[in-house]
Enzyme design. Structure first.
Site, PDB file in Angstrom:
ATOM      1  N   HIS A 263       1.608  -9.631  -3.344  1.00 15.90           N
ATOM      2  CA  HIS A 263       1.614  -8.349  -2.640  1.00 15.90           C
ATOM      3  C   HIS A 263       2.545  -8.396  -1.423  1.00 15.90           C
ATOM      4  O   HIS A 263       3.462  -7.576  -1.286  1.00 15.90           O
ATOM      5  CB  HIS A 263       0.178  -8.023  -2.205  1.00 15.90           C
ATOM      6  CG  HIS A 263       0.034  -6.718  -1.482  1.00 15.90           C
ATOM      7  ND1 HIS A 263      -0.395  -5.575  -2.105  1.00 15.90           N
ATOM      8  CD2 HIS A 263       0.264  -6.364  -0.192  1.00 15.90           C
ATOM      9  CE1 HIS A 263      -0.417  -4.582  -1.237  1.00 15.90           C
ATOM     10  NE2 HIS A 263      -0.026  -5.031  -0.063  1.00 15.90           N
ATOM     11  N   GLU A 264       2.321  -9.359  -0.553  1.00 17.98           N
ATOM     12  CA  GLU A 264       3.112  -9.418   0.686  1.00 17.98           C
ATOM     13  C   GLU A 264       4.582  -9.725   0.385  1.00 17.98           C
ATOM     14  O   GLU A 264       5.470  -9.273   1.116  1.00 17.98           O
ATOM     15  CB  GLU A 264       2.528 -10.446   1.655  1.00 17.98           C
ATOM     16  CG  GLU A 264       1.086 -10.155   2.123  1.00 17.98           C
ATOM     17  CD  GLU A 264       0.869  -8.760   2.700  1.00 17.98           C
ATOM     18  OE1 GLU A 264       1.813  -8.183   3.270  1.00 17.98           O
ATOM     19  OE2 GLU A 264      -0.264  -8.238   2.556  1.00 17.98           O
ATOM     20  N   HIS A 267       6.338  -6.438  -0.020  1.00 14.78           N
ATOM     21  CA  HIS A 267       6.694  -5.832   1.274  1.00 14.78           C
ATOM     22  C   HIS A 267       7.923  -6.534   1.854  1.00 14.78           C
ATOM     23  O   HIS A 267       8.827  -5.897   2.389  1.00 14.78           O
ATOM     24  CB  HIS A 267       5.536  -6.006   2.266  1.00 14.78           C
ATOM     25  CG  HIS A 267       4.385  -5.060   2.078  1.00 14.78           C
ATOM     26  ND1 HIS A 267       4.530  -3.697   2.117  1.00 14.78           N
ATOM     27  CD2 HIS A 267       3.057  -5.283   1.865  1.00 14.78           C
ATOM     28  CE1 HIS A 267       3.334  -3.122   1.945  1.00 14.78           C
ATOM     29  NE2 HIS A 267       2.430  -4.052   1.776  1.00 14.78           N
ATOM     30  N   GLU A 293       4.141   0.403   0.580  1.00 11.41           N
ATOM     31  CA  GLU A 293       3.036  -0.078  -0.250  1.00 11.41           C
ATOM     32  C   GLU A 293       3.417  -0.036  -1.734  1.00 11.41           C
ATOM     33  O   GLU A 293       2.932  -0.842  -2.520  1.00 11.41           O
ATOM     34  CB  GLU A 293       1.783   0.763   0.032  1.00 11.41           C
ATOM     35  CG  GLU A 293       0.502   0.215  -0.580  1.00 11.41           C
ATOM     36  CD  GLU A 293       0.022  -1.099   0.047  1.00 11.41           C
ATOM     37  OE1 GLU A 293       0.625  -1.568   1.035  1.00 11.41           O
ATOM     38  OE2 GLU A 293      -0.962  -1.659  -0.476  1.00 11.41           O
TER      39      GLU A 293
HETATM   40 ZN    ZN Z   1       0.332  -3.715   1.563  1.00 11.09          ZN
END
Ligand code: ZN
Length: 500
Positions: A263-264, A267, A293
């Site tokens: 996830h990160e 980003h 996101e």
């Molecule tokens: Zn996030």
């Protein structure tokens, strides 16, 4: 040109002060000893004050005025024109908020966050209630700095998801809810998936090494970033060539570190992919919370929970954890990482029920801001909505209203909608990329991501904040934000998984 250079120098100063704050925040969240907390709060508030002074300096406004005719002489998507447009938007925003309110909010947030870190484990809503009442009051004051709104949440939503309004988010969520609720019902009527293979003992170093190998393959650049351990995973930017991430590890749950790292990294790759020419300007960040996101969710879910991804990576994972996974089939593992089950905690929620958690928070914060719900009645309202929407009732406030850090460390309103917009956009962007470049699926099945990353860099990453979310979405996907690709993705994937 002289004035443009002076403007860029002033913007770089603001960017440097913000980056210095980020280094302090990163350190506070990773390695700082507890004793450093008081001084760190003061240092951060000093830097925030200085940044606000520079961001509202009348000399900056005069430079923007002087450069207005130059900006108007350029095409809309010219870099200088975009810089001047976004710098003006930020200047006008910053000058509307009095320095006193900025300072009051930052000091209050630090106190409120400290109180929450004690109150949550103690299940003590009463201890944070006065803080939350003050947060609500400050959030209203912040909204009132931007008069002329239809709904008091509008200015707060606009700060994170520029161009969105309470009414537009409500309409989007209503449409999504109508499609999601029957899908959740159909899935939960089927036998539950077995995820016990994930809940064995997995030594932390091997978990981290595996996750880091995957994000290296994804294209996260460790020469221009690093990963550390923190209580709450996050991404933070010091410069375009220093974009850091954090993760957390549970030795009895394989999904925690793995999926938070994926996830990160999403980003982070967004920000690592911003054109170097935007460095130290207001263009050097993702364009909105929702688009940001979408990039984390794309790499976490659209890729990281897909069958083709695990066709490639599961044999490698089995080699790392032969005792735990040697006898678990690919199919069982794939079902385990995609288990759907209505639950209490948003951050642990599966892809299908996740957005219902977001809608609850969004509705409650609108009611708080409108004044139709009192902070004192929030825990009960929370329980009632979880019972009616998800069919689960929190046994206490720890796993109820106290679970998210957001209301206890920032404003009430304007943040949660970004999570669902991100989920929707992750599917919309990925579908557009696959349509343009059909080989992407085959490449993922062999652990290659360069074609997908190239598409994302060209259509999303490199632009930074140059285009608004609405502009970027239309340019990249040919149309506005819509729920259709996301619902098609869920129906296709979970229809097969749960034999619907
Ligand atoms: Zn996030």
């Amino acid at each position: 040109m002289e004035k443009l250079n002076e403007l860029k120098q002033r913007l770089a100063t603001i960017s440097d002060l913000t980056a210095a704050s980020s280094v302090l925040i990163w350190d506070q969240s990773t390695y700082m000893p507890l004793g450093g907390a008081a001084a760190r709060g003061r240092q951060l508030s000093t830097l925030a004050r200085l940044a606000h002074e520079h961001a509202t300096d009348p000399a900056l406004g005069r430079l923007l005025d002087d450069l207005q005719s130059y900006a108007e002489s350029l095409p809309y998507d010219d870099d200088d024109a975009s810089l001047l447009r976004i710098a003006r938007r930020e200047f006008e925003r910053a000058t509307r908020v009095p320095a006193g309110l900025v300072a009051a909010f930052s000091e209050h947030s630090a106190r409120s966050y400290s109180a929450w870190t004690i109150a949550r484990p103690a299940n003590d809503f009463a201890a944070v209630r006065p803080h939350l009442e003050q947060t609500l009051e400050l959030s209203r004051q912040l909204a009132d700095c931007f008069p002329g709104y239809d709904h008091i949440a509008d200015p707060l939503i606009d700060l994170n998801d520029y161009g969105m309004r309470a009414a537009s988010v409500r309409a989007l969520f209503a449409e999504l809810r109508q499609e999601l609720v029957p899908l959740v019902r159909a899935i939960t009527a089927q036998p539950s998936a077995d995820d016990s293979c994930l809940l064995q003992h997995y030594p932390a170093p091997a978990q981290i090494a595996f996750a880091e190998q995957v994000i290296r393959d994804y294209g996260y650049d460790f020469e221009r970033g690093r990963q550390d351990i923190a209580p709450h995973p996050f991404m933070i930017r010091f410069a375009l060539d220093d974009i850091r991430i954090t993760t957390r590890v549970k030795v009895d749950d394989l999904s925690e570190a793995l999926f938070s790292t994926l996830h990160e990294s999403g980003h982070a790759m967004y920000e690592q992919g911003i054109a170097a020419t935007h460095e130290a300007t207001p263009l050097a960040s993702g364009t909105s919370a929702g688009v940001h996101e979408s990039q984390s969710r794309l790499w976490e879910n659209q890729i990281g929970r897909s069958q083709v991804f695990w066709q490639h990576y599961y044999p490698q994972l089995q080699e790392v954890f032969p005792q735990q996974l040697g006898a678990v089939s690919l199919e069982s593992f794939y079902r385990a990482v995609n288990k759907v089950q209505p639950s209490l905690i948003r951050t642990d929620a599966d892809e299908v029920t996740y957005n219902l958690h977001v809608m609850i928070r969004f509705d409650l914060e609108l009611a708080l801001l409108e004044g139709t719900l009192a902070v004192a009645d929030l825990p009960e309202a929370w329980r009632a909505r979880y019972t009616s929407d998800l069919g689960v009732t929190p046994p206490d406030d720890r796993d109820g209203v106290l679970q998210d850090v957001h209301w206890f460390s920032g404003m009430i309103g304007g943040v949660f909608q970004g999570y669902t917009i991100g989920n929707l956009l992750s599917a919309q962007f990925f579908a557009a990329a696959q349509q343009a470049l059909p080989q992407i699926g085959v490449e993922i099945a062999s652990g290659r991501f360069a074609t997908l990353r190239g598409w994302l860099r060209e259509h999303i990453y490199c632009h930074g904040s140059k285009y608004t979310a609405a502009e970027l979405i239309t340019r990249a996907t040919g149309g506005p934000l819509t729920i259709a690709p996301y619902m098609a993705y869920l129906r296709e994937k979970y229809g097969k998984l749960y034999a619907l």
